[in-house]
Scaffold this motif. Structure first.
Motif, PDB file in Angstrom:
ATOM      1  N   ASP A  76     -48.156 -19.281  14.730  1.00 13.49           N
ATOM      2  CA  ASP A  76     -48.639 -18.662  15.959  1.00 13.49           C
ATOM      3  C   ASP A  76     -47.597 -18.673  17.063  1.00 13.49           C
ATOM      4  O   ASP A  76     -47.410 -17.690  17.769  1.00 13.49           O
ATOM      5  N   ASN A  77     -46.899 -19.816  17.193  1.00 11.03           N
ATOM      6  CA  ASN A  77     -45.909 -19.914  18.265  1.00 11.03           C
ATOM      7  C   ASN A  77     -44.717 -19.001  18.028  1.00 11.03           C
ATOM      8  O   ASN A  77     -44.258 -18.315  18.939  1.00 11.03           O
ATOM      9  N   LEU A  78     -44.223 -18.994  16.785  1.00 12.38           N
ATOM     10  CA  LEU A  78     -43.079 -18.133  16.485  1.00 12.38           C
ATOM     11  C   LEU A  78     -43.474 -16.670  16.593  1.00 12.38           C
ATOM     12  O   LEU A  78     -42.713 -15.846  17.095  1.00 12.38           O
ATOM     13  N   ALA A  79     -44.694 -16.354  16.137  1.00 17.71           N
ATOM     14  CA  ALA A  79     -45.149 -14.958  16.200  1.00 17.71           C
ATOM     15  C   ALA A  79     -45.171 -14.470  17.643  1.00 17.71           C
ATOM     16  O   ALA A  79     -44.691 -13.384  17.963  1.00 17.71           O
TER      17      ALA A  79
ATOM     18  N   VAL B  22     -65.917 -15.625  15.527  1.00 21.07           N
ATOM     19  CA  VAL B  22     -66.413 -16.098  16.817  1.00 21.07           C
ATOM     20  C   VAL B  22     -65.703 -17.364  17.298  1.00 21.07           C
ATOM     21  O   VAL B  22     -65.954 -17.818  18.402  1.00 21.07           O
ATOM     22  N   LEU B  23     -64.796 -17.914  16.479  1.00 21.72           N
ATOM     23  CA  LEU B  23     -64.176 -19.197  16.836  1.00 21.72           C
ATOM     24  C   LEU B  23     -63.511 -19.167  18.216  1.00 21.72           C
ATOM     25  O   LEU B  23     -63.720 -20.047  19.038  1.00 21.72           O
ATOM     26  N   GLU B  24     -62.736 -18.120  18.455  1.00 22.56           N
ATOM     27  CA  GLU B  24     -62.017 -18.067  19.728  1.00 22.56           C
ATOM     28  C   GLU B  24     -62.991 -17.986  20.907  1.00 22.56           C
ATOM     29  O   GLU B  24     -62.813 -18.666  21.919  1.00 22.56           O
ATOM     30  N   LEU B  25     -64.036 -17.155  20.744  1.00 20.35           N
ATOM     31  CA  LEU B  25     -65.058 -17.052  21.795  1.00 20.35           C
ATOM     32  C   LEU B  25     -65.715 -18.398  22.050  1.00 20.35           C
ATOM     33  O   LEU B  25     -65.859 -18.834  23.194  1.00 20.35           O
ATOM     34  N   VAL B  26     -66.108 -19.085  20.972  1.00 17.93           N
ATOM     35  CA  VAL B  26     -66.824 -20.346  21.107  1.00 17.93           C
ATOM     36  C   VAL B  26     -65.941 -21.397  21.778  1.00 17.93           C
ATOM     37  O   VAL B  26     -66.382 -22.127  22.672  1.00 17.93           O
ATOM     38  N   VAL B  27     -64.672 -21.465  21.367  1.00 15.27           N
ATOM     39  CA  VAL B  27     -63.762 -22.457  21.945  1.00 15.27           C
ATOM     40  C   VAL B  27     -63.543 -22.177  23.434  1.00 15.27           C
ATOM     41  O   VAL B  27     -63.655 -23.069  24.274  1.00 15.27           O
ATOM     42  N   LEU B  28     -63.263 -20.918  23.770  1.00 11.91           N
ATOM     43  CA  LEU B  28     -63.043 -20.596  25.182  1.00 11.91           C
ATOM     44  C   LEU B  28     -64.304 -20.886  26.001  1.00 11.91           C
ATOM     45  O   LEU B  28     -64.236 -21.447  27.099  1.00 11.91           O
ATOM     46  N   ALA B  29     -65.463 -20.534  25.451  1.00 12.72           N
ATOM     47  CA  ALA B  29     -66.721 -20.725  26.189  1.00 12.72           C
ATOM     48  C   ALA B  29     -66.996 -22.214  26.424  1.00 12.72           C
ATOM     49  O   ALA B  29     -67.571 -22.581  27.452  1.00 12.72           O
ATOM     50  N   ALA B  30     -66.568 -23.073  25.483  1.00  6.80           N
ATOM     51  CA  ALA B  30     -66.809 -24.508  25.626  1.00  6.80           C
ATOM     52  C   ALA B  30     -66.122 -25.064  26.875  1.00  6.80           C
ATOM     53  O   ALA B  30     -66.523 -26.085  27.413  1.00  6.80           O
ATOM     54  N   LEU B  65     -53.741 -20.822  22.316  1.00  2.00           N
ATOM     55  CA  LEU B  65     -54.411 -20.330  23.519  1.00  2.00           C
ATOM     56  C   LEU B  65     -53.657 -20.770  24.769  1.00  2.00           C
ATOM     57  O   LEU B  65     -53.646 -20.067  25.785  1.00  2.00           O
ATOM     58  N   HIS B  66     -52.996 -21.939  24.679  1.00  2.00           N
ATOM     59  CA  HIS B  66     -52.185 -22.435  25.784  1.00  2.00           C
ATOM     60  C   HIS B  66     -50.932 -21.563  25.961  1.00  2.00           C
ATOM     61  O   HIS B  66     -50.655 -21.055  27.050  1.00  2.00           O
ATOM     62  N   VAL B  67     -50.203 -21.353  24.862  1.00  2.00           N
ATOM     63  CA  VAL B  67     -48.987 -20.532  24.919  1.00  2.00           C
ATOM     64  C   VAL B  67     -49.339 -19.106  25.360  1.00  2.00           C
ATOM     65  O   VAL B  67     -48.578 -18.451  26.070  1.00  2.00           O
ATOM     66  N   ASP B  68     -50.519 -18.656  24.955  1.00  4.76           N
ATOM     67  CA  ASP B  68     -50.981 -17.305  25.226  1.00  4.76           C
ATOM     68  C   ASP B  68     -51.474 -17.141  26.674  1.00  4.76           C
ATOM     69  O   ASP B  68     -51.783 -16.038  27.106  1.00  4.76           O
ATOM     70  N   GLY B  69     -51.586 -18.258  27.414  1.00  6.14           N
ATOM     71  CA  GLY B  69     -51.982 -18.173  28.824  1.00  6.14           C
ATOM     72  C   GLY B  69     -53.482 -18.180  29.066  1.00  6.14           C
ATOM     73  O   GLY B  69     -53.934 -17.940  30.181  1.00  6.14           O
ATOM     74  N   GLN B  70     -54.295 -18.474  28.031  1.00  9.63           N
ATOM     75  CA  GLN B  70     -55.750 -18.519  28.217  1.00  9.63           C
ATOM     76  C   GLN B  70     -56.198 -19.895  28.703  1.00  9.63           C
ATOM     77  O   GLN B  70     -57.202 -20.026  29.397  1.00  9.63           O
ATOM     78  N   LYS B  88     -57.942 -26.636  30.319  1.00  8.46           N
ATOM     79  CA  LYS B  88     -58.994 -25.906  31.030  1.00  8.46           C
ATOM     80  C   LYS B  88     -58.645 -24.423  31.067  1.00  8.46           C
ATOM     81  O   LYS B  88     -57.487 -24.043  30.840  1.00  8.46           O
ATOM     82  N   LEU B  89     -59.640 -23.607  31.359  1.00 10.23           N
ATOM     83  CA  LEU B  89     -59.435 -22.162  31.363  1.00 10.23           C
ATOM     84  C   LEU B  89     -58.525 -21.750  32.513  1.00 10.23           C
ATOM     85  O   LEU B  89     -58.653 -22.263  33.622  1.00 10.23           O
ATOM     86  N   THR B  90     -57.615 -20.821  32.265  1.00  7.33           N
ATOM     87  CA  THR B  90     -56.878 -20.180  33.346  1.00  7.33           C
ATOM     88  C   THR B  90     -57.748 -19.020  33.843  1.00  7.33           C
ATOM     89  O   THR B  90     -58.723 -18.653  33.186  1.00  7.33           O
ATOM     90  N   PRO B  91     -57.415 -18.434  35.000  1.00  9.08           N
ATOM     91  CA  PRO B  91     -58.182 -17.254  35.453  1.00  9.08           C
ATOM     92  C   PRO B  91     -58.213 -16.170  34.377  1.00  9.08           C
ATOM     93  O   PRO B  91     -59.246 -15.529  34.157  1.00  9.08           O
TER      94      PRO B  91
END
Lengths: 213, 124
Positions: A76-79, B22-30, B65-70, B88-91
């Motif tokens: 994921d990180n490299l991608a 739904v994993l990503e939705l569930v994790v973010l919602a938590a 999700l952290h690297v992705d800015g979520q 924690k969630l970013t905006p």
């Protein structure tokens, strides 16, 4: 060694196997992951502020094989970084990692090697030609009545009784072929990365309580 | 019974796909009501959503999700004697989970119409 020391030893051992597998990531990020997992293992396995060896062993088993866990982080990180930087080195690294996991990855790695290899040879010939004109070229030689051999690239000395075919045309030709091979390979690999990110959860291993009954 | 093992296998495969989806939705919602560290999140998902997510899946997902800015992350010294990494969630993450939840609500209420006759006793 008492039980708590043995448990701590097991945690250290696991993380020491994980750390080198993360070395493709920036050092600070890899250290951070190790620190987080250490914290997780301690939290999971502590009973009354004492590490319990059996709980440590269970927690390590749930994290799984260090190489598999590391590749989940790396992919994921490299991608993500490959998509933003379009760096051929990152793309190659990603393809190599992917090749250990799937047939499609092996295909991507082969394309990456040939594509970037072609680009390197084409651009290399074009750039080196002005400096050592006699030693860069495409030679054709009749080795037997019905057998012709070609030799492309940089040689220590022009092969005997061979004819050079391209002359100075190797510069524009090398630039064009090299640039096209470079751009096409990068484009192909980025397409693969996009596709991977769309389906990345395919390997997700998880289950609901009560499953498997 | 008419259904064989291959039926069960097909259904299981489908269930796995749905849960992954739904994993990503569930994790973010938590994270909606506050910060959590990894183990807390795992326990929250188990207790509130009846979802057991493998640790080897969850931690890399948090990292992505952290690297992705979520999500944003911070180390907090705890009473436990070792620091914990809280997320924690970013905006941006908040906006994403709102969009995903809206889609999920509409999607499930739409297909409920079609599902209603299949197992009527489940009707709300």
């Amino acid at each position: 060694m008492n039980a708590a020391a043995r448990a701590e030893h097991a945690i250290d051992g696991y993380l020491e196997r994980l750390r080198p597998a993360l070395s493709a990531l920036p050092a600070a990020q890899a250290d951070d992951i190790v620190k987080e997992l250490r914290s997780h293992l301690i939290d999971t396995a502590e009973v009354d502020n004492q590490l319990d060896p059996q709980r440590v062993a269970d927690a390590i088993a749930r994290l799984g094989d260090p190489a598999t866990l590391a590749s989940a982080y790396l992919m994921d990180n490299l991608a993500l970084r490959a998509q933003t930087t379009r760096s051929p080195l990152l793309l190659l690294r990603l393809a190599a990692l992917w090749a250990t996991r799937s047939l499609e990855g092996i295909g991507a790695l082969v394309v990456a090697f040939f594509g970037y290899g072609t680009a390197l040879i084409g651009l290399g010939c074009a750039l080196l030609k002005p400096f050592t004109p006699d030693r860069i070229g495409l030679w054709i030689r009749q080795v037997a009545p019905d057998d012709i051999s070609y030799q492309l690239g940089r040689v220590s000395a022009p092969p005997a009784d061979a004819r050079e075919l391209l002359g100075w045309y190797i510069i524009p030709l090398g630039l064009v072929v090299g640039a096209i091979a470079f751009a096409a390979t990068t484009r192909y690999l980025l397409g693969k990365v996009r596709k991977y990110r769309r389906i990345r959860d395919r390997d997700t291993a998880w289950m609901m309580p009560g499953d498997g009954t | 019974m008419s259904h064989g093992p291959s039926d069960n296998l097909a259904v299981e495969r489908w269930e796995v796909q749905v849960r992954k989806g739904v994993l990503e939705l569930v994790v973010l919602a938590a994270f909606w009501s506050g910060r959590l560290y990894g183990l807390e999140l795992i326990r929250r998902l188990e207790s509130d959503a009846k979802l057991a997510v493998a640790e080897g899946t969850l931690y890399p997902l948090l990292s992505r999700l952290h690297v992705d800015g979520q999500l944003e992350a911070e180390w907090v010294e705890a009473d436990a004697g070792h620091p914990r990494k809280y997320y924690k969630l970013t905006p941006e993450g908040r906006r994403r989970v709102v969009k995903m939840t809206r889609f999920w609500r509409e999607f499930t209420s739409n297909i409920d119409e079609i599902l209603a006759p299949v197992l009527p006793e489940y009707k709300r």
